[in-house]
Design an enzyme around this catalytic site. Structure first.
Site, mmCIF file in Angstrom:
data_model
loop_
_atom_site.group_PDB
_atom_site.id
_atom_site.type_symbol
_atom_site.label_atom_id
_atom_site.label_comp_id
_atom_site.label_asym_id
_atom_site.label_seq_id
_atom_site.Cartn_x
_atom_site.Cartn_y
_atom_site.Cartn_z
ATOM 1 N N LYS A 72 4.980 -0.064 9.299
ATOM 2 C CA LYS A 72 4.906 1.225 8.617
ATOM 3 C C LYS A 72 4.259 2.305 9.479
ATOM 4 O O LYS A 72 4.710 3.439 9.498
ATOM 5 C CB LYS A 72 4.096 1.057 7.334
ATOM 6 N N ARG A 121 6.475 -13.258 9.311
ATOM 7 C CA ARG A 121 7.008 -11.906 9.144
ATOM 8 C C ARG A 121 8.448 -11.857 9.615
ATOM 9 O O ARG A 121 8.847 -12.639 10.464
ATOM 10 C CB ARG A 121 6.236 -10.934 10.046
ATOM 11 N N GLU A 142 0.870 -1.162 0.000
ATOM 12 C CA GLU A 142 0.000 0.000 0.000
ATOM 13 C C GLU A 142 0.916 1.223 0.000
ATOM 14 O O GLU A 142 1.815 1.308 0.834
ATOM 15 C CB GLU A 142 -0.870 -0.006 1.267
HETATM 16 P P1 ATP Z 1 3.209 -2.812 8.052
HETATM 17 O O1 ATP Z 1 2.654 -4.066 8.628
HETATM 18 O O2 ATP Z 1 4.646 -2.562 8.297
HETATM 19 O O3 ATP Z 1 2.376 -1.613 8.332
HETATM 20 P P2 ATP Z 1 1.932 -3.515 5.752
HETATM 21 O O4 ATP Z 1 1.752 -4.965 5.915
HETATM 22 O O5 ATP Z 1 0.788 -2.659 6.044
HETATM 23 O O6 ATP Z 1 3.188 -3.036 6.542
HETATM 24 P P3 ATP Z 1 1.912 -3.549 2.956
HETATM 25 O O7 ATP Z 1 2.252 -2.410 2.094
HETATM 26 O O8 ATP Z 1 0.523 -3.995 3.009
HETATM 27 O O9 ATP Z 1 2.461 -3.143 4.372
HETATM 28 O O10 ATP Z 1 2.880 -4.770 2.717
HETATM 29 C C1 ATP Z 1 3.154 -5.327 1.475
HETATM 30 C C2 ATP Z 1 3.582 -6.749 1.674
HETATM 31 O O11 ATP Z 1 4.712 -6.834 2.522
HETATM 32 C C3 ATP Z 1 2.483 -7.568 2.334
HETATM 33 O O12 ATP Z 1 2.250 -8.693 1.521
HETATM 34 C C4 ATP Z 1 3.045 -7.971 3.654
HETATM 35 O O13 ATP Z 1 2.688 -9.308 3.948
HETATM 36 C C5 ATP Z 1 4.545 -7.857 3.474
HETATM 37 N N1 ATP Z 1 5.207 -7.501 4.734
HETATM 38 C C6 ATP Z 1 5.011 -6.394 5.468
HETATM 39 N N2 ATP Z 1 5.769 -6.422 6.574
HETATM 40 C C7 ATP Z 1 6.484 -7.569 6.541
HETATM 41 C C8 ATP Z 1 7.462 -8.176 7.405
HETATM 42 N N3 ATP Z 1 7.858 -7.603 8.543
HETATM 43 N N4 ATP Z 1 7.983 -9.373 7.039
HETATM 44 C C9 ATP Z 1 7.602 -9.936 5.902
HETATM 45 N N5 ATP Z 1 6.697 -9.435 5.054
HETATM 46 C C10 ATP Z 1 6.131 -8.266 5.361
HETATM 47 MG MG MG Z 2 0.370 -5.135 7.569
#
Ligand code: ATP
Ligand code: MG
Length: 568
Positions: free
Chosen positions: A274, A264, A39
């Site tokens: 984020k 994760r 996102e």
């Molecule tokens: P955050 O959880 O940090 O706010 P998010 O999940 O909202 O991040 P997205 O932009 O939706 O951020 O993430 C894009 C992809 O990155 C998603 O498929 C998510 O599963 C993956 N992702 C986010 N954080 C991690 C992490 N710490 N380890 C592995 N994959 C991750």
């Molecule tokens: Mg998330």
């Protein structure tokens, strides 16, 4: 595949095992399509790098495709700045989406049509309950939910209201579209989840075309399906959402990708979320998203990390099905290993002390040879200027040295790296403060290059720069941004911030050759660690970031573990 190899697998994790099984049974006709779907509401962090390496890595390994897709369904927090930074970060990691760059917002019309289909099937309804009421009606894990009084509206009424929602006839929050699933489900996500909400807000790409926006769970599977994705890989927090992902696609009877969840990435002393990183930026607790202390990809890039080091780290962490936390020392270890091979060695004095060689000719400048990197035979040599007045580190001289201090003290002889042996004769102090301002030495001309023919040994080797020829520099020393092992658990991030995470040294002296360096160039400052030229550098002022110090705590941890193993 030759017969001999048929039972062999090259899979390095459980996701690849699933894919190899599917390839054998020809599911999806041998196609492999993954996607990375951020996102655009912030900069990417190291956790995203893990997802990127899995998504793009699998496509690469099995000759598939990986789509770069922005999941831009929430107009409020999304910005083009984030889109651009994300694209840059994925490229920096070495991946390429070819022509497959997509935006969920481009599917808004199609997603709307799918919603109409569900309404016509009697599988979705317009609800007038407020957000708060919906939460109340939802029940809890131990208590079933309650059906909304609007749940049984006729298809015609629902179609009509939904159209009016789109047309802008209602205010934000006045109505929502919900899936009609099961208010008593064990899985809370299936208790009639909201599909659309009303939001009179401008979208970074769609402008003001829409005032209803699809929710993540409703839109995500459709985006995957529309693009022909075969494997929708995501982190573990989506496991509970998978039944909903499947339910929508089954109801619509359209192409059905398989969602697979992986653990994760969590790292000690680090925050990988984020929302929290964005709070650090907003509260100005750091200097922007690319502050070299930030675990964002932009931050570590500016800090001097290489994509190779990050990928090596992610490979060692592996892809598992259960969450765990990795020691940040392992990440730093991978970085040192990588930089050790590639970074040119140079001399830089961070806290200078004047050293004067009384028996060296005044005005003489001698060019001495120095090897660039003993780990890399192709790296060659360079010339560095030597003169009567030099700078050494303040910490390399002691008036009253303790027993194990092998550096300079009155009457002691040490090696100046690549140069000569020098012996300290006396010091000059500031009369008022007593601070040592000059160290006076004699040198032995027979030790040129830093070696003695008579077998005389010295215990210390110091780095130095010529006082006359050295260049001024600012050096920024970084430490972990957080003191707590698990900062994400802290109620207030300010409480666990490391007050000493940044130290700026403005009086540093570096080899003159560094004037040629460009932003991003990486060096090993002898005895100090790895540094890179910061974007703030200009012709007037050289600025370096410390990427990582020399001290390898991970190697130490490993050694201790091995020793323990030997003893038992
Ligand atoms: P955050 O959880 O940090 O706010 P998010 O999940 O909202 O991040 P997205 O932009 O939706 O951020 O993430 C894009 C992809 O990155 C998603 O498929 C998510 O599963 C993956 N992702 C986010 N954080 C991690 C992490 N710490 N380890 C592995 N994959 C991750
Ligand atoms: Mg998330």
């Amino acid at each position: 595949m030759s017969e001999k190899n048929e039972n062999k697998t090259s899979a390095s994790n459980f996701i690849e095992l699933i894919i190899e099984d599917d390839l054998k049974s020809n599911k999806y006709n041998g196609n492999i399509v993954t996607r990375f779907p951020p996102e655009p509401n912030g900069y990417l962090h190291i956790g995203h790098a893990k997802a990127i390496c899995i998504d793009f890595g699998i496509a690469e390994k099995y000759n598939g495709k990986c789509h770069m897709r922005f999941d831009d369904t929430n107009p409020v927090k999304e910005e083009d700045e984030f889109v651009q930074s994300i694209l840059e970060d994925v490229k920096w990691l070495g991946f390429d989406w070819d022509e497959h760059l997509y935006y969920a917002s481009d599917y808004f019309e199609k997603i709307y049509e799918y919603a109409v289909q569900l309404i016509k099937k009697g599988a979705a309804y317009v609800d007038d309950l407020s957000g708060e009421e919906i939460r109340e009606y939802r029940g809890t894990l131990t208590k079933p939910g309650k059906e909304s009084p609007y749940r049984n509206r006729s298809v015609e009424e629902n179609l009509n209201l939904f159209e009016k929602m789109r047309a802008g006839e209602f205010a934000d929050g006045e109505k929502v579209l919900r899936a009609k699933i099961d208010m008593a489900s064990q899985n809370m996500n299936l208790r009639d989840p909201v599909m659309y909400r009303i939001l009179h807000a401008e979208h970074h790409r769609a402008g003001n075309k829409w005032c209803i926006y699809p929710m993540y769970d409703w839109a995500h599977g459709l985006e995957d399906s529309i693009e022909g994705v075969t494997y929708s890989l995501c982190s573990l927090e989506f496991e509970n959402h998978r039944p909903l992902y499947d339910w929508f696609l089954d109801q619509l009877e359209i192409h059905h990708p398989r969602q697979i969840e992986f653990a994760r990435l969590n790292i000690t002393n680090t925050i990988l979320a984020k929302r929290k990183l964005s709070a650090l930026v907003e509260k100005k607790l750091v200097n922007g998203w690319d502050d070299p202390r930030m675990p964002t990809i932009a931050g570590i890039r500016r800090r001097g990390y290489t994509p190779e080091a990050l990928k090596d780290f992610l490979e060692r962490v592996g892809v598992a099905k259960t969450d765990s936390t990795v020691d940040v020392a392992l990440l730093e270890h991978c970085l040192r290993e990588n930089l050790n091979k590639s970074a040119k060695r140079v001399m830089a004095v961070l806290k200078p002390l004047k050293l004067i060689i009384d028996n060296y000719p005044e005005e003489q400048i001698e060019m001495l040879e120095a090897e660039n990197n003993p780990e890399d035979p192709t790296s060659g040599k360079r010339e560095i200027p030597f003169s009567r007045e030099l700078y050494i580190e303040q910490t390399d001289f002691m008036e009253e040295p303790p027993k194990k201090f092998f550096r300079l003290a009155i009457g002691r002889e040490v090696r100046l790296k690549h140069a000569y042996y020098v012996t300290c004769q006396s010091v000059v102090k500031n009369e008022k403060t007593g601070e040592i301002v000059e160290v006076h030495c004699s040198y032995d001309p027979a030790t040129k290059g830093g070696w003695s023919d008579d077998g005389r040994k010295v215990k210390g080797t110091l780095h130095w720069v010529s006082a006359e020829k050295a260049v001024n520099a600012e050096v920024r020393l970084y430490d972990h941004l957080f003191t707590a092992d698990n900062p994400a658990a802290a109620e207030n991030l300010e409480d666990v911030l490391n007050p000493a995470s940044l130290e700026v040294l403005t009086e540093c002296k570096v080899e003159p050759g560094l004037l040629e360096a460009n932003p991003g160039d990486r060096f090993q400052f002898l005895r100090h660690g790895y540094f890179c030229v910061d974007n703030d550098s200009s012709d007037e002022k050289l600025v370096f970031n410390r990427t990582v110090s020399m001290r390898d705590s991970w190697a130490k941890i490993q050694k201790q573990m091995q020793n323990r193993g030997k003893k038992s």
